[in-house]
Design a protein around this motif. Structure first.
Motif, PDB file in Angstrom:
ATOM      1  N   GLY A 395       0.819  -1.220   0.000  1.00 17.68           N
ATOM      2  CA  GLY A 395       0.000   0.000   0.000  1.00 17.68           C
ATOM      3  C   GLY A 395       0.846   1.260   0.000  1.00 17.68           C
ATOM      4  O   GLY A 395       0.366   2.333  -0.376  1.00 17.68           O
ATOM      5  N   SER A 396       2.104   1.133   0.431  1.00 19.02           N
ATOM      6  CA  SER A 396       3.029   2.260   0.333  1.00 19.02           C
ATOM      7  C   SER A 396       3.595   2.290  -1.077  1.00 19.02           C
ATOM      8  O   SER A 396       3.693   1.263  -1.739  1.00 19.02           O
ATOM      9  N   ARG A 397       3.980   3.453  -1.503  1.00 21.54           N
ATOM     10  CA  ARG A 397       4.575   3.518  -2.826  1.00 21.54           C
ATOM     11  C   ARG A 397       5.499   4.725  -2.930  1.00 21.54           C
ATOM     12  O   ARG A 397       5.315   5.747  -2.271  1.00 21.54           O
ATOM     13  N   LEU A 398       6.488   4.571  -3.800  1.00 27.11           N
ATOM     14  CA  LEU A 398       7.410   5.655  -4.115  1.00 27.11           C
ATOM     15  C   LEU A 398       7.182   6.063  -5.563  1.00 27.11           C
ATOM     16  O   LEU A 398       7.144   5.218  -6.451  1.00 27.11           O
ATOM     17  N   ASP A 399       7.035   7.352  -5.774  1.00 23.41           N
ATOM     18  CA  ASP A 399       6.899   7.882  -7.126  1.00 23.41           C
ATOM     19  C   ASP A 399       8.075   8.816  -7.400  1.00 23.41           C
ATOM     20  O   ASP A 399       8.269   9.804  -6.684  1.00 23.41           O
TER      21      ASP A 399
END
Length: 571
Positions: A395-399
């Motif tokens: 559910g975490s993400r890096l953009d």
């Protein structure tokens, strides 16, 4: 790669020697035992700011030294050689001492160096992912550098830097020339007027000397004429009066010659005869020259005109002399200078065209670099997010965003603004990295990024000779347990295949993956508390893992410890 870390008199550690594995090393121990002091020691040799309060009580100073092994082709070896320091068998000794009072001292291979050099070299060998240290990745410059490393865009980056440097050089030259235009115009006006003034006078070399001689002759004409007349009257009166009866000096000498030549024994007076011949010849020349002077002086010159000319020559000598020859030399050089100055507008135009060309080349190189960064940003985001799922951060993400600025905002790093935005949980807004995650989440995010970067480096077709990087992870296990803890340990172990990994952990599931394990423990000796750092292996390591599992060394916890260590052997 860090071969050894030795610490003296740092907080509760009076002396400790730490020799991590080339792969993964775990540092464990009870809370408050002093594990952070090892991280502080690594910070010291990395050039971090010092705190005298961390010197052990009763001691004059604290001291830390890290010994690093370098590959033969390491660029760091060239850096230290440029400072005059000799490498020692491919080893680098970074040393820092901190007195209880006063300034710290930094050394490289025994030579005192600025702390900035210690910081520069250690940053190329150690990356500390701790609660404070990893916040450096929040800086846009660090994020851009990380993306460039992942993108393997060194060729595009170098092309852009070369084009940017050329543009800067042309910009500087043009700016200087434009700033000088006002003074150039003023100077050229002065030179042009000066040349015109000298040309109006039109002097020739030696003219002033000739005129002064002529003036002197005119002003003393009577005296000169009397002198010449008297001399000619004595030497040859016929030059003044054609009817004069008295013989000339030349005639008298001729008579003397005839008398001597009439002697039959000529050899007796040969010398006297030769000398009289010479005197007669010289005397004839003198008489002729004096006669010519009478003719010159008889043509009276305009004295006022000569004085006016001398005044003109004196005026230009006063401005551009001191001699007339100096004036002529100055005029010649001024003419050359004027030619250069007259060409200045053409030089400005040529530089403006060159500037435009250099800017177009920089823009072209910048766009190529930007395109490669954008492709890499998509791939980096996708790969990191896949790793985050395995680290209990589903559910975490890096953009990773690459936004291209307007062409007019070129800088030394290209056309792009690079930003790492982290979403800690579904529904959360994208926030700048460093201000959107807890210490544990940020550590795991950094682990995911380092894993992806290491995998990317392995996949490069070109084999690169490089130093083995040392990664330090602190708090990476915060808020993690169960299967996620096992997966966290597995990924740290995977990273250690390409780099040296040192992790400070409370989780047995993480520590069990390490190639070596060190325990930091407090001991009370003679009424004082000291911290020891000891490697554990075999049965002692099983006991430490058991303590971490259950807080005791029961038969069950020992059995679980052995099972955990056994299951972690396969990396």
């Amino acid at each position: 790669m860090l071969e050894e870390l030795e610490v003296r008199n740092l907080g509760p550690i009076h002396h400790a020697r730490f020799t991590p594995a080339s792969g993964m090393t775990a540092i464990t121990g009870e809370t408050g035992a002093g594990k952070s002091m090892l991280l502080n020691a690594l910070g010291l040799i990395s050039g971090a700011p010092t705190q005298a309060a961390r010197v052990s009580p009763g001691q004059d100073s604290s001291w830390a030294q890290g010994v690093f092994e370098l590959v033969d082709s390491s660029p760091i070896l060239k850096t230290i050689e440029e400072t005059g320091i000799e490498p020692e068998d491919g080893q680098l000794f970074l040393t820092r001492s901190v007195p209880a009072e006063g300034r710290s001292k930094s050394l490289i291979n025994g030579h005192t160096v600025p702390r900035s050099l210690l910081h520069e070299l250690s940053n190329r060998l150690i990356t500390i992912h701790g609660q404070a240290d990893q916040l450096r990745m929040a800086a846009p410059g660090k994020q851009r550098d990380f993306l460039d490393t992942f993108a393997a865009d060194s060729a595009e980056l170098n092309d852009y830097r070369d084009a940017w440097q050329r543009l800067q050089e042309v910009d500087h030259t043009l700016a200087v020339l434009q700033d000088q235009q006002a003074s150039i115009i003023q100077q050229s006006d002065y030179l042009r007027q000066s040349v015109e003034r000298i040309d109006q006078v039109d002097p020739h070399p030696g003219e002033d000397v000739e005129l002064r001689d002529q003036r002197d002759r005119i002003e003393h004409a009577t005296q000169i004429l009397q002198g010449i007349t008297g001399a000619l009257a004595a030497l040859d009166a016929s030059q003044l009066d054609g009817e004069a009866d008295s013989p000339s000096a030349t005639e008298l000498i001729e008579q003397a010659l005839q008398s001597l030549q009439g002697i039959t024994i000529n050899s007796l007076f040969e010398d006297a005869i030769d000398r009289l011949h010479s005197i007669a010849t010289d005397l004839s020349d003198v008489v002729f020259n004096l006669t010519q002077q009478i003719d010159i002086e008889s043509d009276a010159a305009d004295l006022d005109k000569i004085n006016d000319r001398i005044h003109e020559l004196d005026t230009i000598k006063g401005h551009w002399g001191p001699t007339l020859e100096d004036v002529l030399k100055w005029r010649e050089q001024a003419a050359y200078d004027l030619e250069d100055m007259d060409a200045s507008p053409q030089r400005v135009k040529a530089l403006e065209e060159e500037q435009q060309q250099a800017r177009q080349e920089a823009l072209l190189a910048g766009r190529k670099l930007s395109n490669k960064r954008k492709l890499a940003a998509v791939a980096l985001s996708k790969a990191v997010n896949a790793e985050l799922k395995s680290l209990a951060m589903d559910g975490s993400r890096l953009d990773v965003l690459v936004s291209q600025r307007s062409d007019q905002y070129l800088n030394a790093h290209g056309l792009d603004d690079v930003s790492f935005l982290f979403t800690p949980f579904p529904g959360s807004p994208q926030l700048p990295m460093g201000s959107s995650a807890s210490g544990g989440e940020l550590s795991r995010l950094m682990l995911a990024m380092e894993l992806v970067a290491a995998q990317s480096a392995k996949q490069e077709t070109q084999v690169r000779s490089r130093d083995r990087m040392t990664f330090i992870f602190d708090e990476v296990d915060a808020g993690v347990g169960g299967k996620t803890a096992v997966e966290l340990g597995r990924r740290l172990a995977r990273l250690s295949q390409d780099a040296q990994v040192i992790v400070v952990t409370h989780l047995p599931q993480v520590a069990s993956w390490a190639d070596r394990q060190f325990v930091v423990a407090k001991k009370v000796e003679q009424g004082s508390t000291q911290t020891s750092v000891d490697e554990v292996s075999g049965a002692s390591r099983e006991k430490e893992i058991a303590r971490m599992l259950a807080g005791s060394e029961s038969t069950t916890s020992l059995r679980h410890a052995r099972e955990l260590l056994e299951s972690s052997k396969n990396k």
